[in-house]
Design an enzyme around this catalytic site. Structure first.
Site, PDB file in Angstrom:
ATOM      1  CG  HIS A  49      68.282  10.780  58.212  1.00  0.00           C
ATOM      2  ND1 HIS A  49      67.433  11.497  58.617  1.00  0.00           N
ATOM      3  CD2 HIS A  49      68.999  10.317  59.183  1.00  0.00           C
ATOM      4  CE1 HIS A  49      67.659  11.862  59.759  1.00  0.00           C
ATOM      5  NE2 HIS A  49      68.561  11.031  60.105  1.00  0.00           N
TER       6      HIS A  49
ATOM      7  CG  ASP B 204      64.998  13.123  56.519  1.00  0.00           C
ATOM      8  OD1 ASP B 204      65.289  11.892  56.193  1.00  0.00           O
ATOM      9  OD2 ASP B 204      65.398  13.667  57.718  1.00  0.00           O
TER      10      ASP B 204
ATOM     11  CB  SER C 106      67.053  11.103  63.484  1.00  0.00           C
ATOM     12  OG  SER C 106      67.972  12.033  63.145  1.00  0.00           O
TER      13      SER C 106
END
Length: 307
Positions: free
Chosen positions: A52, A82, A161
């Site tokens: 993402h 992911d 992230s």
């Protein structure tokens, strides 16, 4: 504060600072046209991050904690896990040591290193709050679920992230994700399944997935069945997609899946580990417990559509 309490705090601080020193040089900030995040060095020319974070981008810039910068290009991404792999010029950084999240226990100390809110080289610490969480994500127009996610109380914010979640030995056991939003720390586990995904992305640039068309939840086996089989849990089917491979094979809501491809299954991750590209179009033997009786069926997975 007692001497014992102070000694415990000092020991905790030594562990966290030791992990921070070891892992921080292996975690970079990455910048794309649409945003930024973090990434973890895992060999001489490749880094691991979140799918993402990459989004639809194909290139950007990597900045290491010492200020060194280098361009990168995207090798491949797998939205269902992911995870994404990016490639750089030889960067001279020592690769991170990858651990095995399957060995984690709730309450274990973990350290997160990343670039929250663009602040590179940031370190937070906490514990493993829970294991086996499910994380809903949007993949194109379809909703997917990332299974077996690690939950931690280490503070993770946008920009973390793609960064590292490391154990007390400095081994990276998770790739942090802020998909769930500020205040909830989650990480994609690093384990044998993850390593297989990474290897596939390096070679093929994508991960082909097989699809059965079932939704299930873990459930205990009846005592008599557990005593007879030595297996204590299975996957209870709560929904079967109409006209999907499982439906065509005769699987029903309420069936308790015991084995897939003759291997025991106790949760959704146990099935997903067997649903890679090589089983697409191949009949898989599935054993279920239905109304107290063992039933064997053969389901032929199709390819999971992308987007």
């Amino acid at each position: 504060m007692s001497d014992i309490d102070q000694d415990a705090l000092d020991a905790y601080s030594r562990v966290v600072s030791s992990v921070a020193r070891a892992v921080t040089p292996q975690v970079a900030s990455i910048t794309l046209r649409r945003g930024n995040g973090s990434a973890v060095v895992f060999d001489d020319a490749h880094l691991l991050t979140n799918a993402h974070v990459i989004g639809s981008g194909d290139s950007g810039t990597v900045t290491f904690s010492d200020g060194a910068e280098t361009p990168f290009r995207v090798i491949g991404a797998d939205p269902l896990s992911d995870l994404a792999v990016i490639s750089t010029e030889a960067h001279g950084k020592e690769p991170a040591r990858l651990g095995n999240a399957d060995d984690l226990v709730v309450g274990q100390l973990v350290v997160a290193v990343g670039s929250p809110l663009g602040l590179s080289g940031s370190v937070t610490a906490g514990v493993v709050s829970a294991l086996g969480r499910s994380l809903p994500v949007q993949q194109g127009k379809a909703s997917r679920v990332i299974e077996d996610v690690i939950q931690t109380d280490a503070a993770l914010n946008p920009g973390n992230s793609g960064g590292a979640l490391a154990d007390a030995s400095g081994r990276v056991v998770g790739i942090s994700t802020a998909l769930a939003g500020v205040g909830l720390g989650l990480a994609v586990p690093v384990n044998p399944t993850t390593r297989r995904i990474i290897d596939t992305l390096l070679v093929e640039g994508r991960v082909r997935r097989a699809y059965l068309g079932i939704v299930g939840v873990p459930a205990p086996l009846p005592e008599d069945v557990a005593a007879r089989t030595g297996q204590h849990a299975g996957l209870r089917i709560v929904d079967v997609v109409r006209s999907g491979p499982a439906d065509r094979a005769g699987l029903h809501t309420g069936d308790l899946i015991l084995t897939v491809a003759r291997e025991e299954v106790a949760d959704a991750q146990g099935i997903q580990r067997r649903l890679f590209g090589e089983v697409i179009g191949t009949p898989l033997p599935i054993t279920v417990l239905r109304n107290g009786a063992m039933v064997d069926v053969f389901a032929t997975p199709t390819e999971l559509p992308v987007g």
